[in-house]
Write a protein that holds these residues in place. Structure first.
Motif, mmCIF file in Angstrom:
data_model
loop_
_atom_site.group_PDB
_atom_site.id
_atom_site.type_symbol
_atom_site.label_atom_id
_atom_site.label_comp_id
_atom_site.label_asym_id
_atom_site.label_seq_id
_atom_site.Cartn_x
_atom_site.Cartn_y
_atom_site.Cartn_z
ATOM 1 N N GLU A 65 0.844 -1.200 0.000
ATOM 2 C CA GLU A 65 0.000 0.000 0.000
ATOM 3 C C GLU A 65 0.874 1.242 0.000
ATOM 4 O O GLU A 65 1.967 1.239 0.572
ATOM 5 C CB GLU A 65 -0.904 -0.003 1.243
ATOM 6 C CG GLU A 65 -2.016 1.025 1.183
ATOM 7 C CD GLU A 65 -2.942 0.925 2.392
ATOM 8 O OE1 GLU A 65 -2.874 1.829 3.244
ATOM 9 O OE2 GLU A 65 -3.710 -0.063 2.472
ATOM 10 N N GLY A 74 -2.677 3.661 -3.218
ATOM 11 C CA GLY A 74 -2.445 2.519 -4.115
ATOM 12 C C GLY A 74 -2.457 1.221 -3.322
ATOM 13 O O GLY A 74 -1.851 1.135 -2.256
ATOM 14 N N ALA A 115 -2.493 2.847 -14.774
ATOM 15 C CA ALA A 115 -2.283 1.888 -13.677
ATOM 16 C C ALA A 115 -1.827 0.539 -14.235
ATOM 17 O O ALA A 115 -0.854 -0.054 -13.760
ATOM 18 C CB ALA A 115 -3.577 1.716 -12.877
ATOM 19 N N ALA A 120 -4.234 -4.472 -8.867
ATOM 20 C CA ALA A 120 -4.000 -3.155 -8.263
ATOM 21 C C ALA A 120 -5.313 -2.385 -8.243
ATOM 22 O O ALA A 120 -6.121 -2.491 -9.170
ATOM 23 C CB ALA A 120 -2.951 -2.380 -9.065
ATOM 24 N N VAL A 129 -6.418 1.710 -7.231
ATOM 25 C CA VAL A 129 -6.018 3.025 -6.731
ATOM 26 C C VAL A 129 -7.267 3.759 -6.268
ATOM 27 O O VAL A 129 -8.208 3.970 -7.038
ATOM 28 C CB VAL A 129 -5.267 3.853 -7.797
ATOM 29 C CG1 VAL A 129 -4.865 5.205 -7.201
ATOM 30 C CG2 VAL A 129 -4.043 3.101 -8.298
ATOM 31 N N TYR A 184 -2.003 8.234 -10.888
ATOM 32 C CA TYR A 184 -2.424 6.825 -10.851
ATOM 33 C C TYR A 184 -1.234 5.893 -11.100
ATOM 34 O O TYR A 184 -1.121 4.837 -10.465
ATOM 35 C CB TYR A 184 -3.559 6.569 -11.845
ATOM 36 C CG TYR A 184 -4.900 6.990 -11.296
ATOM 37 C CD1 TYR A 184 -5.546 6.220 -10.333
ATOM 38 C CD2 TYR A 184 -5.515 8.179 -11.700
ATOM 39 C CE1 TYR A 184 -6.769 6.618 -9.795
ATOM 40 C CE2 TYR A 184 -6.736 8.581 -11.170
ATOM 41 C CZ TYR A 184 -7.356 7.800 -10.209
ATOM 42 O OH TYR A 184 -8.559 8.185 -9.662
ATOM 43 N N ALA A 189 0.829 5.804 -7.867
ATOM 44 C CA ALA A 189 0.184 5.040 -6.792
ATOM 45 C C ALA A 189 0.445 3.544 -6.951
ATOM 46 O O ALA A 189 0.741 2.842 -5.973
ATOM 47 C CB ALA A 189 -1.306 5.326 -6.768
ATOM 48 N N VAL A 190 0.350 3.043 -8.188
ATOM 49 C CA VAL A 190 0.615 1.617 -8.430
ATOM 50 C C VAL A 190 2.100 1.319 -8.252
ATOM 51 O O VAL A 190 2.484 0.341 -7.604
ATOM 52 C CB VAL A 190 0.133 1.189 -9.836
ATOM 53 C CG1 VAL A 190 0.516 -0.268 -10.119
ATOM 54 C CG2 VAL A 190 -1.371 1.381 -9.956
#
Length: 200
Positions: A13, A25, A82, A96, A98, A116, A119-120
């Protein structure tokens, strides 16, 4: 698909803010499409108050499955970026999601895509990446007289197994796919064909 592949060993995370919007994420391993979709659903329920929960996954099904959705964000600004991170990292059997809480300032398609992606990427970094070899499972049931030789054979092969001692002895075995057939042949010859072997 007997070759090894890269995946995440567990959940990861990552959280950060961009101009008031909070991004979270989440990544997790997923061996099936059903497992990937169940994770997407769980995150969606856990963060039901979020503005968006954007999913992406890559699963080594037959045929290979890739999926992403913009989940209400402008087209091409969320799900694609993502999924692209998972593709670039060459990670498989991974899902995944987000989560985004909108902060009142529009980020534009470019800003969203960067957020995005990040975040991944950060969640994958938090989880770590490992090389995984495809495995298969089978069960071996033998009489007590043969259980010692089967157990010794499994231990010397270095495979994972659990033994269940009842009227007979059943070994639940997990073995790399490319070694399974040879191991079953060795068990058959060690027990002179008395072993009852069931493959999953």
């Amino acid at each position: 698909m007997t070759d090894s592949y890269l995946t995440v060993p567990g959940r990861g995370e990552a959280r950060f803010e961009v101009r008031g919007s909070e991004f979270i994420g989440h990544v997790a391993p997923a061996a099936t499409v059903e497992a990937a979709e169940a994770f997407v659903e769980r995150v969606g329920e856990e963060y039901a108050d979020a503005t968006h929960n954007v999913p992406a996954y890559r699963v080594r099904a037959d045929p290979f499955r890739e999926y992403s959705s913009d989940a209400g964000e402008p087209s091409g600004s969320a799900g694609g970026p993502a999924l692209n991170v998972l593709q670039q990292r060459e990670i498989e059997n991974v899902v995944a999601v987000v989560t985004r809480y909108y902060g009142g300032t529009n980020l534009g398609v470019g800003g969203l895509a960067r957020s995005y992606s990040r975040a991944v990427r950060d969640a994958v970094d938090a989880a770590g990446v490992v090389e995984e070899v495809p495995h298969e499972r089978f069960a071996v049931t033998v009489a007590y007289d043969d259980s010692g030789s089967v157990r010794g054979l499994l231990e010397s092969a270095g495979v994972e197994f659990e033994a269940d001692y009842e009227a007979d002895v059943t070994f639940a075995v997990r073995v790399p796919t490319d070694e399974g057939s040879a191991l079953r042949d060795r068990i058959r010859s060690a027990t002179s064909g008395r072993a009852d072997i069931e493959t999953e």
